[in-house]
Design an enzyme around this catalytic site. Structure first.
Site, PDB file in Angstrom:
ATOM      1  N   TRP A 325       0.833  -1.218   0.000  1.00  0.00           N
ATOM      2  CA  TRP A 325       0.000   0.000   0.000  1.00  0.00           C
ATOM      3  C   TRP A 325       0.863   1.261   0.000  1.00  0.00           C
ATOM      4  O   TRP A 325       0.387   2.365  -0.254  1.00  0.00           O
ATOM      5  CB  TRP A 325      -0.952  -0.006   1.207  1.00  0.00           C
ATOM      6  N   GLU A 467       0.895  -2.761  12.676  1.00  0.00           N
ATOM      7  CA  GLU A 467       0.981  -4.228  12.556  1.00  0.00           C
ATOM      8  C   GLU A 467       1.272  -4.945  13.871  1.00  0.00           C
ATOM      9  O   GLU A 467       1.250  -6.174  13.923  1.00  0.00           O
ATOM     10  CB  GLU A 467       2.088  -4.597  11.560  1.00  0.00           C
ATOM     11  N   LYS A 580       3.048   0.501  16.235  1.00  0.00           N
ATOM     12  CA  LYS A 580       4.200   0.497  15.335  1.00  0.00           C
ATOM     13  C   LYS A 580       4.282   1.785  14.520  1.00  0.00           C
ATOM     14  O   LYS A 580       5.354   2.326  14.299  1.00  0.00           O
ATOM     15  CB  LYS A 580       4.082  -0.706  14.399  1.00  0.00           C
TER      16      LYS A 580
HETATM   17  C1  BGC Z   1       4.857  -1.672   7.547  1.00  0.00           C
HETATM   18  C2  BGC Z   1       3.838  -1.686   6.436  1.00  0.00           C
HETATM   19  C3  BGC Z   1       4.537  -1.413   5.138  1.00  0.00           C
HETATM   20  C4  BGC Z   1       5.671  -2.381   4.902  1.00  0.00           C
HETATM   21  C5  BGC Z   1       6.458  -2.068   3.657  1.00  0.00           C
HETATM   22  C6  BGC Z   1       5.939  -2.667   7.234  1.00  0.00           C
HETATM   23  O1  BGC Z   1       6.932  -2.598   8.214  1.00  0.00           O
HETATM   24  O2  BGC Z   1       4.253  -1.982   8.770  1.00  0.00           O
HETATM   25  O3  BGC Z   1       2.838  -0.721   6.675  1.00  0.00           O
HETATM   26  O4  BGC Z   1       3.636  -1.487   4.079  1.00  0.00           O
HETATM   27  O5  BGC Z   1       6.546  -2.354   5.999  1.00  0.00           O
HETATM   28  O6  BGC Z   1       7.012  -0.807   3.728  1.00  0.00           O
END
Ligand code: BGC
Length: 727
Positions: A325, A467, A580
């Site tokens: 995203w 996350e 996070k």
């Molecule tokens: C983040 C995500 C992100 C991904 C790639 C992860 O650490 O939590 O939101 O899309 O990294 O950058």
């Protein structure tokens, strides 16, 4: 000076970092900032966009092409190698204005001082080409052996991916082809050189490479050089990549390095004319912001490519070269405002991968389009069910990113709608855009539960942007974005009313009649958590406020291993309020006109001390909302953090035991957003362009260009106000 990024001294401990920091690229490939003499241990890579391969059951990842710039200079059989040689001076720099990487090393050896210099660039006029000029001079006359060719023994995280190497050489051109193990992609790299000197040439091959060795006596004080035109093609581009690569490298060499460079530089100047953002009063911020823009420009799919931009750009295979995203929510705004054609290309990637999203929804028993959390070609999801490895047991941990991060589909729909609104290009909707939006909305309506006693739809068992908290109920951001998706699905259907035949055909094709009724119901009844009447706070998800309210530092102090994963079932943050990355704050940033300043301020102040910024996507959002509530000094450190993430190399390098380093294009896009949409306060509503400056103390003035539909505007902003005029 604020066009040059440079480092001096050998600094071998930073080899990996510098590979990222000094990256060049052109959307088709990224070439890491490593030295020409390096082998795969130093992680050189010509990382290809949109072509993937899997080795056994390991993660699928993008292919690194054989390294066409490989060059090693031996003087009296002594290698002149940054890793091992005696160094008098060394510097490496990136000229961002011209997108040229430069290196200069002075060695001390049997022939006295030996100076090696090289310039390289990833052609912006033909994105299959990589050019280099390599020169050297010796203090004393000596026998020189120059080895230069194509090294196929490349760096792979989960490889090797290339097999069946075959070689070709004719006159000044050599070429290597190899075939990828899983899907049989053919990769061809050809290299043609021109020497400023004569020598005895011998061609030799290794198991995975083809090289020339050129021997001659180099005279003291004389400068020697050669140029190299490397062409890369794959079977995704043409039927016989070898033929094409040879042809391209031969003709590039014929054109000559000088002319190729001047065309490349011209093209870059033009790009900068449109995309540069000037900051007066703050050199450091200027450099960091330019660097962020440079990173976005080297990644932009060019020349009609319909690939998208992976989360780690083209800096290597980390994050599986997958598209997240990040593209729609963090990078797209920059392209939308400065280069709408590229924005449309990025959107097309999602339209082309709709079937993959449909298949994923069906796999989980849902309807519509559930886009891949980590999207590769055809939209398949590279995210595994075990996406993090536990540092203590070395066991893969069950994570739910793939199954529960359902907000990804709303990001896709959001990106398409924003692009449509900004460009007013109906063909985007008619050529698949409307279909994607309708299918994303259908996915949410199929995912939602109707809670009869509460008389509302809810989205349960999801992961929001944060996350660290998996499988939560009613994540405010997710619910709001799902509601938005449904709303724009209704609007898209409205927008198609004046093409009734197309509209009818689409509804029929998707069998959407009943869904339209369901959308109307959901539009009215999908639960979106609201700010609390007393506190003004929006709860990130059901029950979040009941979690332990520990500080980020307290949670960090509970780590036993610094690489330990904070989320998942047992992570140190999972049962606390530590998050996070921006979550509620992101929601308030995207929908800022719907919330009062007091609500935004209260939430910023509540969530900010609880945010770990474990994702590089986070600081820019805090900067944006701080500007919106009139606190540029709160925003400034977050802006600097996001804008300099790839300059300082200070970012998370591990998730559990998995290496996740590389460049951070979402943060780069975030830097542009924080500057232009934040500090300058640019807004475009119904064709009206306004600015509401919130410049940081040091900044006297900002100026930049934006494109709205066909028109280009110059914007100048000071602390007092702004001027906008059509060019
Ligand atoms: C983040 C995500 C992100 C991904 C790639 C992860 O650490 O939590 O939101 O899309 O990294 O950058």
């Amino acid at each position: 000076m604020s066009w040059i990024i440079s480092e001096a001294g050998r600094q071998l401990e930073k080899t990996i970092d510098f590979g990222n920091k000094f990256l060049i690229g052109n959307g088709y490939f990224g070439y890491r900032g490593t030295m020409e003499e390096y082998g795969k241990e130093e992680l050189p890579a010509c990382n290809l966009s949109g072509i993937y391969d899997q080795q056994g059951t390991a993660w699928r990842e993008p292919i690194n092409a054989p390294n066409g710039l490989y060059t090693q200079l031996f003087v009296e059989d002594e290698p002149h190698d940054l890793r091992t040689g005696e160094i008098v001076a060394h510097s490496q720099q990136l000229d961002m204005l011209r997108a040229i990487h430069q290196r200069k090393t002075v060695f001390s050896g049997r022939a006295g001082k030996v100076t090696i210099e090289s310039d390289r660039f990833a052609s912006s006029t033909d994105n299959h080409l990589l050019h280099m000029i390599y020169s050297f001079s010796l203090e004393k006359t000596a026998r020189v052996r120059l080895v230069t060719g194509i090294d196929g023994d490349v760096w792979d995280i989960n490889g090797p991916h290339l097999f069946d190497y075959s070689y070709y050489s004719e006159s000044r051109t050599i070429a290597v082809t190899a075939v990828s193990g899983e899907l049989g992609h053919k990769i061809a790299v050809a290299d043609t050189i021109s020497l400023s000197f004569e020598g005895e040439v011998r061609i030799f091959e290794t198991e995975k490479g083809l090289f020339r060795q050129i021997e001659f006596i180099a005279q003291a004080g004389k400068s020697y050089h050669f140029t190299k035109a490397v062409a890369v093609y794959t079977s995704q581009d043409v039927e016989i990549p070898l033929e094409q690569a040879i042809k391209a490298s031969f003709s590039a060499n014929k054109t000559g390095y000088k002319l190729a460079k001047s065309k490349h530089v011209e093209e870059w100047k033009e790009r900068w004319t449109m995309s540069d953002v000037l900051i007066e009063g703050d050199e450091k911020a200027q450099l960091a912001l330019r660097y962020s823009i440079y990173q976005l420009l080297i990644l932009a799919p060019q020349h009609g490519q319909t690939t998208s931009i992976p989360a780690r750009g083209l800096s290597g295979q980390t994050y599986k070269g997958a598209v997240f995203w990040d593209t729609e929510m963090f990078m797209l705004p920059f392209f939308l405002h400065t280069d709408p054609e590229t924005a449309k290309n990025l959107i097309k990637y999602r339209i082309q991968t709709l079937d993959g999203a449909r298949a994923k929804a069906a796999e989980y028993g849902f309807r519509g389009a559930f886009y891949a959390w980590e999207s590769q070609e055809n939209g398949q999801d590279a995210c595994s069910d075990y996406n993090v490895t536990d540092v203590f047991t070395n066991r893969p941990m069950r994570t739910y990113f793939r199954d529960k991060q359902i907000h990804i589909s709303s990001a896709v729909a959001y990106g398409i709608w924003q692009t449509y609104v900004m460009t007013d290009d109906r063909s985007l909707l008619l050529n698949g855009g409307a279909e994607v939006i309708l299918e994303c909305a259908r996915f949410y309506s199929s995912y939602a539960y109707y809670q009869a006693e509460k008389k509302r739809f809810e989205l349960v068992d999801v992961i929001g942007p944060d996350e660290y908290h998996e499988r939560v109920y009613n994540n405010a951001y997710t619910n709001k974005m799902a509601a938005y998706t449904i709303d724009i699905a209704v609007k898209a259907l409205e927008a198609l009313r004046d093409v009734p035949d197309y509209r009818e055909a689409l509804i029929r094709k998707l069998d959407y009649q009943e869904d339209m009724e369901q959308l109307a119901a959901m539009n009215a009844e999908l639960y979106v958590p609201e700010p609390n009447d007393e506190t003004g706070l929006i709860e990130q998800f059901d029950g979040y406020f009941k979690l332990e309210d520990a500080t980020v530092e307290a949670v960090r102090s509970r780590l036993i291993d610094p690489k330990e994963y904070w989320g998942g079932a047992y992570g140190v943050a999972a049962d606390t309020q530590v998050l996070k990355q921006a979550d509620v704050v992101l929601l308030l940033t995207l929908f800022k006109e719907e919330y009062t300043e007091e609500v935004k301020r209260k939430n910023w102040q509540y969530y900010e001390p609880r945010t770990e910024h474990g994702s590089s996507l986070s600081p820019c959002i805090y900067a944006l909302l701080a500007c919106d509530i009139g606190d540029p000094e709160w925003a400034y450190p977050y802006f600097m953090k996001t804008a300099s993430v790839d300059l300082t190399g200070e970012s998370k390098q591990f998730a559990g035991t998995i290496y996740i380093g590389g460049t951070h294009p979402a943060a780069n896009g975030g830097a542009w957003m924080a500057a232009v949409l934040g500090f300058a306060g640019l807004e475009i509503r119904e064709g009206k362009i306004t600015v509401t400056p919130q410049l940081p103390e040091k900044w006297q003035k900002m100026s930049f260009k934006i494109q709205v539909k066909e028109d280009v505007y110059q914007v100048e902003v000071t602390k007092e106000g702004g001027n906008i005029w059509k060019q």
